[in-house]
Design a protein around this motif. Structure first.
Motif, PDB file in Angstrom:
ATOM      1  N   ASP A 189       0.827  -1.205   0.000  1.00  0.00           N
ATOM      2  CA  ASP A 189       0.000   0.000   0.000  1.00  0.00           C
ATOM      3  C   ASP A 189       0.864   1.258   0.000  1.00  0.00           C
ATOM      4  O   ASP A 189       0.570   2.222  -0.715  1.00  0.00           O
ATOM      5  CB  ASP A 189      -0.940   0.002   1.210  1.00  0.00           C
ATOM      6  CG  ASP A 189      -2.024  -1.055   1.110  1.00  0.00           C
ATOM      7  OD1 ASP A 189      -2.221  -1.603  -0.003  1.00  0.00           O
ATOM      8  OD2 ASP A 189      -2.664  -1.339   2.139  1.00  0.00           O
ATOM      9  N   ALA A 190       1.917   1.256   0.791  1.00  0.00           N
ATOM     10  CA  ALA A 190       2.817   2.411   0.849  1.00  0.00           C
ATOM     11  C   ALA A 190       3.512   2.615  -0.492  1.00  0.00           C
ATOM     12  O   ALA A 190       3.685   3.750  -0.949  1.00  0.00           O
ATOM     13  CB  ALA A 190       3.845   2.220   1.959  1.00  0.00           C
ATOM     14  N   ARG A 191       3.894   1.518  -1.146  1.00  0.00           N
ATOM     15  CA  ARG A 191       4.551   1.634  -2.443  1.00  0.00           C
ATOM     16  C   ARG A 191       3.596   2.195  -3.490  1.00  0.00           C
ATOM     17  O   ARG A 191       3.968   3.054  -4.293  1.00  0.00           O
ATOM     18  CB  ARG A 191       5.086   0.270  -2.896  1.00  0.00           C
ATOM     19  CG  ARG A 191       5.835   0.372  -4.211  1.00  0.00           C
ATOM     20  CD  ARG A 191       6.582  -0.853  -4.575  1.00  0.00           C
ATOM     21  NE  ARG A 191       5.850  -2.076  -4.323  1.00  0.00           N
ATOM     22  CZ  ARG A 191       6.171  -3.243  -4.843  1.00  0.00           C
ATOM     23  NH1 ARG A 191       7.208  -3.346  -5.629  1.00  0.00           N
ATOM     24  NH2 ARG A 191       5.479  -4.318  -4.578  1.00  0.00           N
ATOM     25  N   MET A 192       2.350   1.740  -3.477  1.00  0.00           N
ATOM     26  CA  MET A 192       1.353   2.272  -4.415  1.00  0.00           C
ATOM     27  C   MET A 192       1.089   3.755  -4.148  1.00  0.00           C
ATOM     28  O   MET A 192       0.948   4.541  -5.081  1.00  0.00           O
ATOM     29  CB  MET A 192       0.043   1.485  -4.311  1.00  0.00           C
ATOM     30  CG  MET A 192       0.135   0.087  -4.864  1.00  0.00           C
ATOM     31  SD  MET A 192       0.576   0.067  -6.612  1.00  0.00           S
ATOM     32  CE  MET A 192      -0.925   0.717  -7.314  1.00  0.00           C
ATOM     33  N   GLN A 193       1.060   4.129  -2.879  1.00  0.00           N
ATOM     34  CA  GLN A 193       0.828   5.532  -2.534  1.00  0.00           C
ATOM     35  C   GLN A 193       1.990   6.398  -3.021  1.00  0.00           C
ATOM     36  O   GLN A 193       1.767   7.479  -3.565  1.00  0.00           O
ATOM     37  CB  GLN A 193       0.658   5.669  -1.030  1.00  0.00           C
ATOM     38  CG  GLN A 193       0.174   7.026  -0.589  1.00  0.00           C
ATOM     39  CD  GLN A 193      -0.123   7.045   0.896  1.00  0.00           C
ATOM     40  OE1 GLN A 193       0.483   6.304   1.668  1.00  0.00           O
ATOM     41  NE2 GLN A 193      -1.050   7.893   1.284  1.00  0.00           N
ATOM     42  N   ARG A 194       3.228   5.935  -2.846  1.00  0.00           N
ATOM     43  CA  ARG A 194       4.385   6.683  -3.344  1.00  0.00           C
ATOM     44  C   ARG A 194       4.343   6.791  -4.858  1.00  0.00           C
ATOM     45  O   ARG A 194       4.699   7.821  -5.425  1.00  0.00           O
ATOM     46  CB  ARG A 194       5.690   6.015  -2.900  1.00  0.00           C
ATOM     47  CG  ARG A 194       6.032   6.261  -1.459  1.00  0.00           C
ATOM     48  CD  ARG A 194       7.450   5.850  -1.133  1.00  0.00           C
ATOM     49  NE  ARG A 194       7.757   4.475  -1.480  1.00  0.00           N
ATOM     50  CZ  ARG A 194       7.604   3.433  -0.676  1.00  0.00           C
ATOM     51  NH1 ARG A 194       7.118   3.604   0.534  1.00  0.00           N
ATOM     52  NH2 ARG A 194       7.926   2.223  -1.064  1.00  0.00           N
ATOM     53  N   ARG A 195       3.912   5.731  -5.521  1.00  0.00           N
ATOM     54  CA  ARG A 195       3.818   5.741  -6.981  1.00  0.00           C
ATOM     55  C   ARG A 195       2.784   6.759  -7.442  1.00  0.00           C
ATOM     56  O   ARG A 195       3.001   7.487  -8.408  1.00  0.00           O
ATOM     57  CB  ARG A 195       3.463   4.355  -7.490  1.00  0.00           C
ATOM     58  CG  ARG A 195       3.447   4.260  -9.006  1.00  0.00           C
ATOM     59  CD  ARG A 195       3.167   2.870  -9.470  1.00  0.00           C
ATOM     60  NE  ARG A 195       4.315   2.025  -9.161  1.00  0.00           N
ATOM     61  CZ  ARG A 195       4.256   0.707  -9.084  1.00  0.00           C
ATOM     62  NH1 ARG A 195       3.117   0.085  -9.285  1.00  0.00           N
ATOM     63  NH2 ARG A 195       5.327   0.001  -8.809  1.00  0.00           N
ATOM     64  N   MET A 196       1.641   6.825  -6.752  1.00  0.00           N
ATOM     65  CA  MET A 196       0.594   7.777  -7.116  1.00  0.00           C
ATOM     66  C   MET A 196       1.052   9.217  -6.880  1.00  0.00           C
ATOM     67  O   MET A 196       0.749  10.103  -7.669  1.00  0.00           O
ATOM     68  CB  MET A 196      -0.683   7.502  -6.320  1.00  0.00           C
ATOM     69  CG  MET A 196      -1.299   6.146  -6.616  1.00  0.00           C
ATOM     70  SD  MET A 196      -1.678   5.914  -8.352  1.00  0.00           S
ATOM     71  CE  MET A 196      -3.145   6.874  -8.464  1.00  0.00           C
TER      72      MET A 196
END
Length: 132
Positions: free
Chosen positions: A100-107
């Motif tokens: 989830d944190a990785r997806m948030q950083r990507r967004m």
């Protein structure tokens, strides 16, 4: 792995195991993380020389990453990544939080403002402004 490690009877220092399991690039970095309080063994702080046993639970913090892992095997030697991954198992909750944190950083990265124009783009902008 030697025979004692394979049988699950051996003991390994925490800093050596973290290095062998490829959580840190050097044993010195693993030691610094432990002394800095970024590694907990069985929900308690530890020292670099503490012995680790199969079945122990570790909480490792690297930068923004927080990993909760269970020790499945012991090794004092740093080997290939495929072997290192067999030494531990990450909890599902920890894996989900990291994803989830990785997806948030990507967004956040996708919504970042555009970069400054390079030399070619600046020349093109000047041409457009001068012609108009």
């Amino acid at each position: 792995m030697n025979e004692a490690d394979a049988a699950g009877q051996g003991e390994v220092r925490v800093d050596v195991w973290l290095w062998a399991a490829r959580f840190f690039k050097t044993r010195s970095l693993a030691k610094q993380a432990i002394v800095g309080g970024h590694v907990d063994v069985n929900d308690a702080g530890c020292k670099p020389a503490r012995t680790l046993h199969v079945g122990d639970r570790l909480r490792v913090t690297r930068g923004e990453e927080r990993l909760e892992i269970e020790v499945l095997g012991l090794s004092e030697r740093r080997g290939p990544a495929s072997v290192a991954q067999t030494l531990y198992r990450e909890s599902e909750a920890s894996r989900k939080v990291r994803e989830d944190a990785r997806m948030q950083r990507r967004m956040i990265g996708a919504a970042a403002p555009p970069k400054r124009p390079d030399k070619q783009a600046r020349r093109e902008l000047r041409r457009l402004k001068d012609s108009g």
